[in-house]
Scaffold this motif. Structure first.
Motif, PDB file in Angstrom:
ATOM      1  N   ALA A   3       0.843  -1.195   0.000  1.00  6.59           N
ATOM      2  CA  ALA A   3       0.000   0.000   0.000  1.00  6.59           C
ATOM      3  C   ALA A   3       0.881   1.248   0.000  1.00  6.59           C
ATOM      4  CB  ALA A   3      -0.902   0.001   1.231  1.00  6.59           C
ATOM      5  N   ASP A   4       0.372   2.304  -0.605  1.00  3.89           N
ATOM      6  CA  ASP A   4       1.084   3.575  -0.680  1.00  3.89           C
ATOM      7  C   ASP A   4       0.557   4.501   0.417  1.00  3.89           C
ATOM      8  OD1 ASP A   4       2.237   6.010  -1.273  1.00  3.89           O
ATOM      9  OD2 ASP A   4       1.343   6.193  -3.260  1.00  3.89           O
ATOM     10  N   PHE A   5       1.360   4.693   1.458  1.00  2.00           N
ATOM     11  CA  PHE A   5       0.969   5.518   2.595  1.00  2.00           C
ATOM     12  C   PHE A   5       1.570   6.920   2.511  1.00  2.00           C
ATOM     13  CE2 PHE A   5       0.340   1.221   4.194  1.00  2.00           C
ATOM     14  CZ  PHE A   5      -0.884   1.331   4.834  1.00  2.00           C
ATOM     15  N   SER A   6       1.991   7.358   1.340  1.00  2.00           N
ATOM     16  CA  SER A   6       2.637   8.674   1.216  1.00  2.00           C
ATOM     17  C   SER A   6       1.652   9.823   1.445  1.00  2.00           C
ATOM     18  CB  SER A   6       3.305   8.825  -0.152  1.00  2.00           C
ATOM     19  OG  SER A   6       2.357   8.718  -1.185  1.00  2.00           O
ATOM     20  N   ASP A   7       0.363   9.594   1.213  1.00  2.00           N
ATOM     21  CA  ASP A   7      -0.670  10.599   1.470  1.00  2.00           C
ATOM     22  C   ASP A   7      -1.738   9.928   2.327  1.00  2.00           C
ATOM     23  OD1 ASP A   7      -2.753  12.421   1.496  1.00  2.00           O
ATOM     24  OD2 ASP A   7      -2.935  12.562  -0.685  1.00  2.00           O
ATOM     25  N   LEU A   8      -1.756  10.225   3.622  1.00  2.00           N
ATOM     26  CA  LEU A   8      -2.680   9.542   4.534  1.00  2.00           C
ATOM     27  C   LEU A   8      -4.142   9.885   4.285  1.00  2.00           C
ATOM     28  CD1 LEU A   8      -0.726   9.641   7.912  1.00  2.00           C
ATOM     29  CD2 LEU A   8      -0.903   7.773   6.243  1.00  2.00           C
ATOM     30  N   SER A   9      -4.405  10.919   3.496  1.00  2.00           N
ATOM     31  CA  SER A   9      -5.789  11.244   3.171  1.00  2.00           C
ATOM     32  C   SER A   9      -6.271  10.493   1.924  1.00  2.00           C
ATOM     33  CB  SER A   9      -5.961  12.752   2.958  1.00  2.00           C
ATOM     34  OG  SER A   9      -5.315  13.164   1.774  1.00  2.00           O
ATOM     35  N   HIS A  10      -5.352   9.771   1.275  1.00  2.00           N
ATOM     36  CA  HIS A  10      -5.728   9.052   0.048  1.00  2.00           C
ATOM     37  C   HIS A  10      -4.812   7.826  -0.130  1.00  2.00           C
ATOM     38  CE1 HIS A  10      -7.741   9.118  -3.946  1.00  2.00           C
ATOM     39  NE2 HIS A  10      -6.736   8.312  -4.214  1.00  2.00           N
ATOM     40  N   ILE A  13     -20.639  -2.035 -16.960  1.00  2.00           N
ATOM     41  CA  ILE A  13     -21.835  -1.658 -17.720  1.00  2.00           C
ATOM     42  C   ILE A  13     -21.666  -0.295 -18.385  1.00  2.00           C
ATOM     43  CG2 ILE A  13     -24.308  -1.162 -17.550  1.00  2.00           C
ATOM     44  CD1 ILE A  13     -24.371  -3.246 -15.248  1.00  2.00           C
ATOM     45  N   LEU A  14     -21.374   0.737 -17.603  1.00  2.00           N
ATOM     46  CA  LEU A  14     -21.259   2.093 -18.144  1.00  2.00           C
ATOM     47  C   LEU A  14     -19.815   2.527 -18.400  1.00  2.00           C
ATOM     48  CD1 LEU A  14     -23.969   3.968 -16.039  1.00  2.00           C
ATOM     49  CD2 LEU A  14     -24.180   2.978 -18.318  1.00  2.00           C
ATOM     50  N   GLU A  15     -18.879   1.679 -18.016  1.00  2.00           N
ATOM     51  CA  GLU A  15     -17.451   1.900 -18.275  1.00  2.00           C
ATOM     52  C   GLU A  15     -16.894   3.198 -17.678  1.00  2.00           C
ATOM     53  OE1 GLU A  15     -16.766   1.323 -22.454  1.00  2.00           O
ATOM     54  OE2 GLU A  15     -17.381  -0.761 -22.345  1.00  2.00           O
ATOM     55  N   PHE A  16     -17.293   3.512 -16.447  1.00  2.00           N
ATOM     56  CA  PHE A  16     -16.703   4.637 -15.735  1.00  2.00           C
ATOM     57  C   PHE A  16     -15.748   4.096 -14.669  1.00  2.00           C
ATOM     58  CE2 PHE A  16     -20.819   3.744 -13.721  1.00  2.00           C
ATOM     59  CZ  PHE A  16     -20.433   3.510 -12.406  1.00  2.00           C
ATOM     60  N   PRO A  17     -14.745   4.891 -14.260  1.00  2.00           N
ATOM     61  CA  PRO A  17     -13.781   4.424 -13.275  1.00  2.00           C
ATOM     62  C   PRO A  17     -14.372   4.367 -11.867  1.00  2.00           C
ATOM     63  CG  PRO A  17     -13.277   6.672 -13.914  1.00  2.00           C
ATOM     64  CD  PRO A  17     -14.419   6.218 -14.778  1.00  2.00           C
ATOM     65  N   ILE A  18     -13.908   3.386 -11.112  1.00  2.00           N
ATOM     66  CA  ILE A  18     -14.285   3.231  -9.706  1.00  2.00           C
ATOM     67  C   ILE A  18     -12.985   3.220  -8.908  1.00  2.00           C
ATOM     68  CG2 ILE A  18     -15.401   1.760  -7.989  1.00  2.00           C
ATOM     69  CD1 ILE A  18     -16.871   0.450 -10.459  1.00  2.00           C
ATOM     70  N   ASN A  19     -12.838   4.174  -8.013  1.00  2.00           N
ATOM     71  CA  ASN A  19     -11.649   4.276  -7.164  1.00  2.00           C
ATOM     72  C   ASN A  19     -12.072   4.137  -5.709  1.00  2.00           C
ATOM     73  OD1 ASN A  19      -9.478   5.223  -9.075  1.00  2.00           O
ATOM     74  ND2 ASN A  19     -11.070   6.735  -9.469  1.00  2.00           N
ATOM     75  N   VAL A  20     -11.349   3.328  -4.971  1.00  2.00           N
ATOM     76  CA  VAL A  20     -11.628   3.168  -3.550  1.00  2.00           C
ATOM     77  C   VAL A  20     -10.339   3.468  -2.793  1.00  2.00           C
ATOM     78  CG1 VAL A  20     -12.488   1.634  -1.746  1.00  2.00           C
ATOM     79  CG2 VAL A  20     -13.287   1.346  -4.109  1.00  2.00           C
ATOM     80  N   PHE A  21     -10.481   4.299  -1.774  1.00  2.00           N
ATOM     81  CA  PHE A  21      -9.305   4.645  -0.976  1.00  2.00           C
ATOM     82  C   PHE A  21      -9.681   4.828   0.481  1.00  2.00           C
ATOM     83  CE2 PHE A  21     -10.996   8.614  -2.641  1.00  2.00           C
ATOM     84  CZ  PHE A  21     -10.961   9.495  -1.556  1.00  2.00           C
ATOM     85  N   VAL A  22      -8.676   4.748   1.325  1.00  2.00           N
ATOM     86  CA  VAL A  22      -8.838   4.980   2.758  1.00  2.00           C
ATOM     87  C   VAL A  22      -8.299   6.364   3.053  1.00  2.00           C
ATOM     88  CG1 VAL A  22      -8.181   4.217   5.075  1.00  2.00           C
ATOM     89  CG2 VAL A  22      -8.625   2.522   3.282  1.00  2.00           C
ATOM     90  N   ASP A  23      -9.067   7.129   3.813  1.00  2.00           N
ATOM     91  CA  ASP A  23      -8.651   8.455   4.260  1.00  2.00           C
ATOM     92  C   ASP A  23      -8.435   8.360   5.767  1.00  2.00           C
ATOM     93  OD1 ASP A  23      -8.467  11.077   5.194  1.00  2.00           O
ATOM     94  OD2 ASP A  23      -9.947  11.850   3.774  1.00  2.00           O
ATOM     95  N   LEU A  24      -7.175   8.217   6.180  1.00  2.00           N
ATOM     96  CA  LEU A  24      -6.881   8.075   7.603  1.00  2.00           C
ATOM     97  C   LEU A  24      -6.937   9.405   8.341  1.00  2.00           C
ATOM     98  CD1 LEU A  24      -4.071   5.355   7.649  1.00  2.00           C
ATOM     99  CD2 LEU A  24      -6.491   5.118   8.249  1.00  2.00           C
ATOM    100  N   GLU A  25      -6.941  10.516   7.611  1.00  2.00           N
ATOM    101  CA  GLU A  25      -7.097  11.817   8.263  1.00  2.00           C
ATOM    102  C   GLU A  25      -8.558  12.035   8.674  1.00  2.00           C
ATOM    103  OE1 GLU A  25      -5.353  14.735   5.650  1.00  2.00           O
ATOM    104  OE2 GLU A  25      -3.326  14.044   6.126  1.00  2.00           O
ATOM    105  N   LYS A  26      -9.490  11.626   7.831  1.00  2.00           N
ATOM    106  CA  LYS A  26     -10.919  11.741   8.144  1.00  2.00           C
ATOM    107  C   LYS A  26     -11.484  10.441   8.706  1.00  2.00           C
ATOM    108  CE  LYS A  26     -12.054  15.303   4.802  1.00  2.00           C
ATOM    109  NZ  LYS A  26     -12.841  15.643   3.606  1.00  2.00           N
ATOM    110  N   MET A  27     -10.623   9.417   8.771  1.00  2.00           N
ATOM    111  CA  MET A  27     -11.003   8.107   9.292  1.00  2.00           C
ATOM    112  C   MET A  27     -12.209   7.534   8.544  1.00  2.00           C
ATOM    113  SD  MET A  27      -8.620   7.709  11.429  1.00  2.00           S
ATOM    114  CE  MET A  27      -8.995   6.351  12.514  1.00  2.00           C
ATOM    115  N   SER A  28     -12.026   7.373   7.230  1.00  2.00           N
ATOM    116  CA  SER A  28     -13.125   6.852   6.425  1.00  2.00           C
ATOM    117  C   SER A  28     -12.623   6.042   5.243  1.00  2.00           C
ATOM    118  CB  SER A  28     -14.013   7.997   5.935  1.00  2.00           C
ATOM    119  OG  SER A  28     -13.270   8.888   5.148  1.00  2.00           O
ATOM    120  N   LEU A  29     -13.526   5.243   4.715  1.00  2.00           N
ATOM    121  CA  LEU A  29     -13.314   4.477   3.494  1.00  2.00           C
ATOM    122  C   LEU A  29     -14.171   5.151   2.431  1.00  2.00           C
ATOM    123  CD1 LEU A  29     -12.278   1.819   2.109  1.00  2.00           C
ATOM    124  CD2 LEU A  29     -14.463   0.819   2.792  1.00  2.00           C
ATOM    125  N   VAL A  30     -13.562   5.541   1.318  1.00  2.00           N
ATOM    126  CA  VAL A  30     -14.260   6.323   0.298  1.00  2.00           C
ATOM    127  C   VAL A  30     -14.294   5.566  -1.029  1.00  2.00           C
ATOM    128  CG1 VAL A  30     -14.304   8.504  -0.982  1.00  2.00           C
ATOM    129  CG2 VAL A  30     -13.466   8.459   1.385  1.00  2.00           C
TER     130      VAL A  30
END
Length: 110
Positions: free
Chosen positions: A15-22, A32-49
């Motif tokens: 994992a790349d921890f160089s930016d704790l917000s992403h 189906i619609l061919e759009f990108p899906i990105n999932v990341f952890v934001d440890l500054e806001k303590m959330s999964l996005v």
């Protein structure tokens, strides 16, 4: 399972921890619609996005806050297919948004 363990299992990379917000943990394209899906952890806001179509308007965020138990419950059970799943209502909104963009672009070119 830790974030690093998950990324090594799924992508054979640490994992790349160089930016704790992403901290990226999953990426794919909707089949189906061919759009990108990105999932990341934001440890500054303590959330999964989950970000659909590179648009914050469609973000889905799971806040695990200050609770270590909740954080381990969410991050300890990461599954790629679940992380990148797209609810029908998100697809519908993206499809409407893209149709509106196409209509606006056509009116500009006339």
């Amino acid at each position: 399972m830790t974030i690093s363990e998950f990324t090594v299992i799924e992508f054979e990379n640490d994992a790349d921890f160089s930016d704790l917000s992403h901290i990226p943990i999953a990426y794919t394209t909707d089949e189906i619609l061919e759009f990108p899906i990105n999932v990341f952890v934001d440890l500054e806001k303590m959330s999964l996005v989950k970000r659909y179509d590179n648009n914050r308007e469609f973000d889905n965020e799971k806040y695990f806050g200050e609770s270590e138990d909740k954080m381990y419950m969410i991050l300890g059970n990461l599954e790629f297919d679940e992380l990148v799943s797209v609810p029908d209502y998100v697809r519908e909104e993206i499809e409407k948004d893209n149709a509106l963009d196409m209509t606006n672009n056509r009116s500009l070119s006339l």
